[in-house]
Design a protein around this motif. Structure first.
Motif, PDB file in Angstrom:
ATOM      1  N   LEU A  66       0.834  -1.211   0.000  1.00  0.00           N
ATOM      2  CA  LEU A  66       0.000   0.000   0.000  1.00  0.00           C
ATOM      3  C   LEU A  66       0.866   1.257   0.000  1.00  0.00           C
ATOM      4  O   LEU A  66       0.561   2.241  -0.683  1.00  0.00           O
ATOM      5  CB  LEU A  66      -0.942  -0.006   1.215  1.00  0.00           C
ATOM      6  CG  LEU A  66      -2.107  -1.000   1.151  1.00  0.00           C
ATOM      7  CD1 LEU A  66      -2.866  -1.056   2.475  1.00  0.00           C
ATOM      8  CD2 LEU A  66      -3.068  -0.632   0.016  1.00  0.00           C
ATOM      9  N   ALA A  67       1.959   1.215   0.761  1.00  0.00           N
ATOM     10  CA  ALA A  67       2.862   2.381   0.799  1.00  0.00           C
ATOM     11  C   ALA A  67       3.497   2.603  -0.571  1.00  0.00           C
ATOM     12  O   ALA A  67       3.558   3.745  -1.064  1.00  0.00           O
ATOM     13  CB  ALA A  67       3.934   2.176   1.861  1.00  0.00           C
ATOM     14  N   VAL A  88       0.907   4.044  -3.019  1.00  0.00           N
ATOM     15  CA  VAL A  88       0.641   5.478  -2.842  1.00  0.00           C
ATOM     16  C   VAL A  88       1.810   6.314  -3.357  1.00  0.00           C
ATOM     17  O   VAL A  88       1.627   7.287  -4.102  1.00  0.00           O
ATOM     18  CB  VAL A  88       0.360   5.792  -1.355  1.00  0.00           C
ATOM     19  CG1 VAL A  88       0.355   7.299  -1.107  1.00  0.00           C
ATOM     20  CG2 VAL A  88      -0.977   5.191  -0.931  1.00  0.00           C
ATOM     21  N   VAL A  99       1.572   8.831  -6.711  1.00  0.00           N
ATOM     22  CA  VAL A  99       1.872  10.266  -6.770  1.00  0.00           C
ATOM     23  C   VAL A  99       2.938  10.519  -7.850  1.00  0.00           C
ATOM     24  O   VAL A  99       2.870  11.495  -8.600  1.00  0.00           O
ATOM     25  CB  VAL A  99       2.358  10.779  -5.393  1.00  0.00           C
ATOM     26  CG1 VAL A  99       2.759  12.242  -5.477  1.00  0.00           C
ATOM     27  CG2 VAL A  99       1.257  10.608  -4.345  1.00  0.00           C
ATOM     28  N   LEU A 139      -9.159   8.124  -5.684  1.00  0.00           N
ATOM     29  CA  LEU A 139      -8.499   8.553  -4.450  1.00  0.00           C
ATOM     30  C   LEU A 139      -9.386   8.287  -3.229  1.00  0.00           C
ATOM     31  O   LEU A 139      -8.901   7.888  -2.163  1.00  0.00           O
ATOM     32  CB  LEU A 139      -8.134  10.042  -4.530  1.00  0.00           C
ATOM     33  CG  LEU A 139      -7.021  10.395  -5.524  1.00  0.00           C
ATOM     34  CD1 LEU A 139      -6.910  11.910  -5.692  1.00  0.00           C
ATOM     35  CD2 LEU A 139      -5.683   9.823  -5.071  1.00  0.00           C
ATOM     36  N   VAL A 141      -9.189   4.703  -2.477  1.00  0.00           N
ATOM     37  CA  VAL A 141      -7.881   4.378  -1.874  1.00  0.00           C
ATOM     38  C   VAL A 141      -7.911   4.708  -0.377  1.00  0.00           C
ATOM     39  O   VAL A 141      -7.440   3.923   0.456  1.00  0.00           O
ATOM     40  CB  VAL A 141      -6.734   5.146  -2.572  1.00  0.00           C
ATOM     41  CG1 VAL A 141      -5.423   4.983  -1.798  1.00  0.00           C
ATOM     42  CG2 VAL A 141      -6.554   4.649  -3.992  1.00  0.00           C
ATOM     43  N   LEU A 142      -8.494   5.866  -0.037  1.00  0.00           N
ATOM     44  CA  LEU A 142      -8.623   6.229   1.382  1.00  0.00           C
ATOM     45  C   LEU A 142      -9.464   5.184   2.121  1.00  0.00           C
ATOM     46  O   LEU A 142      -9.134   4.780   3.238  1.00  0.00           O
ATOM     47  CB  LEU A 142      -9.268   7.608   1.524  1.00  0.00           C
ATOM     48  CG  LEU A 142      -8.321   8.815   1.577  1.00  0.00           C
ATOM     49  CD1 LEU A 142      -9.125  10.101   1.761  1.00  0.00           C
ATOM     50  CD2 LEU A 142      -7.287   8.688   2.684  1.00  0.00           C
ATOM     51  N   LEU A 172      -7.437   2.070   2.649  1.00  0.00           N
ATOM     52  CA  LEU A 172      -6.479   2.242   3.754  1.00  0.00           C
ATOM     53  C   LEU A 172      -7.192   2.081   5.101  1.00  0.00           C
ATOM     54  O   LEU A 172      -6.691   1.401   6.006  1.00  0.00           O
ATOM     55  CB  LEU A 172      -5.809   3.617   3.673  1.00  0.00           C
ATOM     56  CG  LEU A 172      -4.857   3.832   2.489  1.00  0.00           C
ATOM     57  CD1 LEU A 172      -4.419   5.288   2.412  1.00  0.00           C
ATOM     58  CD2 LEU A 172      -3.635   2.923   2.616  1.00  0.00           C
ATOM     59  N   THR A 182       0.465   7.028   4.454  1.00  0.00           N
ATOM     60  CA  THR A 182      -0.232   6.870   3.178  1.00  0.00           C
ATOM     61  C   THR A 182      -1.538   7.679   3.161  1.00  0.00           C
ATOM     62  O   THR A 182      -1.846   8.332   2.164  1.00  0.00           O
ATOM     63  CB  THR A 182      -0.539   5.387   2.901  1.00  0.00           C
ATOM     64  OG1 THR A 182      -1.155   4.804   4.062  1.00  0.00           O
ATOM     65  CG2 THR A 182       0.713   4.616   2.569  1.00  0.00           C
ATOM     66  N   ALA A 183      -2.284   7.637   4.265  1.00  0.00           N
ATOM     67  CA  ALA A 183      -3.548   8.389   4.310  1.00  0.00           C
ATOM     68  C   ALA A 183      -3.286   9.890   4.199  1.00  0.00           C
ATOM     69  O   ALA A 183      -4.036  10.613   3.540  1.00  0.00           O
ATOM     70  CB  ALA A 183      -4.304   8.073   5.605  1.00  0.00           C
ATOM     71  N   VAL A 233      -0.780  11.385   2.625  1.00  0.00           N
ATOM     72  CA  VAL A 233      -0.416  11.722   1.246  1.00  0.00           C
ATOM     73  C   VAL A 233      -1.639  11.679   0.331  1.00  0.00           C
ATOM     74  O   VAL A 233      -1.862  12.596  -0.476  1.00  0.00           O
ATOM     75  CB  VAL A 233       0.690  10.765   0.729  1.00  0.00           C
ATOM     76  CG1 VAL A 233       0.894  10.928  -0.770  1.00  0.00           C
ATOM     77  CG2 VAL A 233       1.991  11.028   1.472  1.00  0.00           C
ATOM     78  N   VAL A 234      -2.468  10.633   0.469  1.00  0.00           N
ATOM     79  CA  VAL A 234      -3.658  10.522  -0.385  1.00  0.00           C
ATOM     80  C   VAL A 234      -4.613  11.683  -0.112  1.00  0.00           C
ATOM     81  O   VAL A 234      -5.164  12.284  -1.050  1.00  0.00           O
ATOM     82  CB  VAL A 234      -4.369   9.165  -0.172  1.00  0.00           C
ATOM     83  CG1 VAL A 234      -5.687   9.124  -0.941  1.00  0.00           C
ATOM     84  CG2 VAL A 234      -3.485   8.022  -0.627  1.00  0.00           C
ATOM     85  N   ALA A 235      -4.786  12.025   1.157  1.00  0.00           N
ATOM     86  CA  ALA A 235      -5.675  13.145   1.492  1.00  0.00           C
ATOM     87  C   ALA A 235      -5.127  14.457   0.918  1.00  0.00           C
ATOM     88  O   ALA A 235      -5.897  15.283   0.406  1.00  0.00           O
ATOM     89  CB  ALA A 235      -5.824  13.253   3.007  1.00  0.00           C
TER      90      ALA A 235
END
Lengths: 145, 204
Positions: free
Chosen positions: A58-59, A62, A66, A91, A94-95, A98, B46-47, B49-51
């Motif tokens: 997951l890291a 992400v 980007v 996005l 994805v949140l 997570l 990760t949250a 960066v995505v946010a």
């Protein structure tokens, strides 16, 4: 310099896809294996490894995601376009992925695995995999243009 | 069993419940917070960066990514990730009483530590790379002393101002994520006064 940039962008995209394979494929595979009812020690060993790799994937997903956006640069369509709205949705999912992954990790970590019903455990991994599959669909829609 | 604050017997904490049950079922208490911190720290990084990307996209600001070198971007993410895991590990350094107010306080300090790690490593890289780059550009060691003094001055000034900003921003993010963690652990069945083993026994 241009070729180097192109190779780097290609490498980042490749990493992104490989991370997606792990982030989506591993939970689905684990859900199927758990439903088959293997010995508890097998489940324990698989889950311990899968959890760590899942978070690493997951890291990477992400970070390289980007990077992919950065490679598009000025070519990124407006937020109001169809592509932009799809990116919003992606996005958002994805949140959600997570957050669901975090809950799943702590459900597993906070309980004795042997006492967690296998259907429930498989459900968590299946749910994570399903969310990941939705993200893959959105990614394909964006790549298609 | 989860730790209970004698002043607040109802405040059995999420992290303490997790660590205690994890230690009982999976291994030592020392192992618990470490694995917990890796997952939680990764979730935070990760949250975040995505946010941030989501907000930037909403404001039409994703063009700014165009100016970011890919390797620098990946290195920055790796730094944020490592700092987040380190800060989270600090916040979960023991498994004693973690009532919500304690968790929030630790979240603020842990976030501040993460912010300071990011700033410290960034300034250290700057302090090493900039003199090296300038010497390379100038084609010799002449004036190296002046360059080093200038860089140290910049690092000193920005270090002091940046430390305050990094600690405040990191602390604010730590506070927000402590609330998010609280909600997530609650959703995972590790809430106040809740013994997850009872829930499992009930088939929940």
């Amino acid at each position: 310099m241009g070729e180097l940039h192109l190779d780097l962008a290609l490498g980042v995209r490749l990493l992104h896809v490989l991370a997606a394979v792990v982030a989506v494929g591993a939970p689905v595979a684990l859900a199927l294996v758990i439903r088959a009812g293997p010995e508890p020690r097998v489940v324990e060993a698989l889950v311990a490894r899968a959890e760590r790799w899942q978070w690493v994937a997951l890291a990477v997903l992400v970070a390289t995601g980007v990077g992919n956006l950065g490679a598009l640069g000025d070519a990124i369509p407006d937020a109001g376009s169809a592509w932009g709205r799809t990116l919003f949705a992606k996005l958002g999912f994805v949140l959600a992925l997570l957050a669901v992954s975090a809950v799943r990790t702590f459900v597993i970590a906070g309980h004795s695995l042997s006492s967690v019903p296998t259907g429930r455990l498989a459900g968590w991994y299946g749910g994570t995999g399903a969310l990941g599959a939705v993200i893959v669909v959105l990614a394909v829609v964006m790549a298609h243009g | 069993m989860a730790e209970v604050d004698p002043r607040r017997p109802d405040a059995v904490t999420h992290a303490a419940t997790y660590a205690a049950t994890h230690a009982a079922t999976h291994g030592s208490a020392q192992e618990g917070p470490g694995r917990f911190a890796f997952a939680l720290g990764t979730f935070h990084a990760t949250a975040l960066v995505v946010a941030a990307v989501l907000l930037a996209h909403a404001r039409g600001g994703l063009d700014a990514l165009d100016g970011l070198n890919t390797m620098v971007g990946l290195a920055l993410f790796a730094l944020l990730w490592a700092a987040s895991v380190a800060g989270t590990h600090w916040a979960l350094r023991d498994v004693h009483v973690h009532a919500l107010d304690v968790a929030l306080r630790r979240g603020v300090v842990g976030g501040g530590i993460s912010g300071l790690i990011v700033l410290g490593v960034g300034l250290a890289v700057f302090a090493v790379l900039v003199p090296f780059g300038l010497v390379q550009t100038e084609g010799g060691l002449a004036g190296l002393g002046n360059v080093v003094v200038t860089v140290l001055f910049i690092v000193g000034v920005y270090g002091v101002i940046g430390a305050v900003v990094a600690a405040v921003v990191g602390g604010a993010l730590g506070f927000v994520f402590a609330l998010v963690d609280w909600a997530i652990l609650g959703a995972a069945g590790l809430g106040n006064g809740f013994d997850p083993r009872d829930e499992v026994a009930r088939g929940g």
